[in-house]
Write an enzyme that holds these catalytic residues in place. Sequence first.
Site, PDB file in Angstrom:
ATOM      1  N   CYS A   2       0.850  -1.211   0.000  1.00  0.00           N
ATOM      2  CA  CYS A   2       0.000   0.000   0.000  1.00  0.00           C
ATOM      3  C   CYS A   2       0.880   1.254   0.000  1.00  0.00           C
ATOM      4  CB  CYS A   2      -0.887   0.028   1.239  1.00  0.00           C
ATOM      5  SG  CYS A   2      -1.769  -1.509   1.531  1.00  0.00           S
TER       6      CYS A   2
HETATM    7  N1  GLN Z   1      -1.183  -6.679   4.200  1.00  0.00           N
HETATM    8  C1  GLN Z   1      -2.033  -5.543   4.241  1.00  0.00           C
HETATM    9  C2  GLN Z   1      -3.392  -5.810   3.601  1.00  0.00           C
HETATM   10  O1  GLN Z   1      -3.594  -6.731   2.874  1.00  0.00           O
HETATM   11  C3  GLN Z   1      -1.385  -4.317   3.633  1.00  0.00           C
HETATM   12  C4  GLN Z   1      -1.162  -4.502   2.167  1.00  0.00           C
HETATM   13  C5  GLN Z   1      -0.116  -3.631   1.550  1.00  0.00           C
HETATM   14  O2  GLN Z   1       0.669  -2.928   2.156  1.00  0.00           O
HETATM   15  N2  GLN Z   1      -0.090  -3.722   0.270  1.00  0.00           N
HETATM   16  O3  GLN Z   1      -4.277  -5.058   3.840  1.00  0.00           O
END
Ligand code: GLN
Length: 242
Positions: A2
């Site tokens: 993210c």
């Molecule tokens: N693992 C977390 C989620 O699936 C954050 C994902 C990310 O940083 N891409 O929400």
Amino acid sequence: MCRHLGYIGPTRSVREVITAGEFSLLRQSWSPRDMRGGGTINADGFGAAWWGSTLSRYRSAMPIWSDPAMPEMLSRVRSHAVLAAVRSATVGMPVERSACAPFTSGHWAFSHNGRIANWPESMVGPAAALPTVDLLGLEAPTDSALLWLLMRHALRENSPEVALIQITNAVAAAAPESRLNMLLGDGKQLWATTWDHSLSALVDDDRAVLSSEPFDRNRDWKEVPDGHIVTARPGHLIITPL
Ligand code: GLN
């Protein structure tokens, strides 16, 4: 991975904060520049929290570019402090509103960019230390939602710095390959960790911004080295090794 953004400074609409700069958080949702192998685009929802007399929040499982709340609502809400994130769901995790950052409680807002390795088996130990009532309230079956429970629990008795260091150490010990880039705000200050991903800081006397990627070509952006903890507010930036 993210992308997330924390802003404290002159009052702006939430939409202005999200769209500020040539490489805004909005643009990072469809054209991020530095994903380091953690996905391609951030289309699995987004969220924003903003502080006024209370902390408010909007989250959606839609890609940020297609949610009408951006032009119709978030362009009208104004604040001096915003924490926002666009999500690329880790494989196997649900794409739903409740899994989108920021997670909030009281005056705290929290976002996690990364993943916990060997989820969920690796977290049996750290999760066992949480009160059962907290676990029953897990907002979404995701690593980030559990990280938020651990964080919220640690904040009950510790400063944000100590809580972030404790959680990073505990999760990195239980799940060594994890990526733990956390962002926390209380409306007056921002805290963040870098643990296997990018973060940049832009701080002057009027504003403090922490962002996964610099959102413009301003030369004053400071790249935060990996394995560090950052504390930022206008006129104040401290970056120390974790
Ligand atoms: N693992 C977390 C989620 O699936 C954050 C994902 C990310 O940083 N891409 O929400």
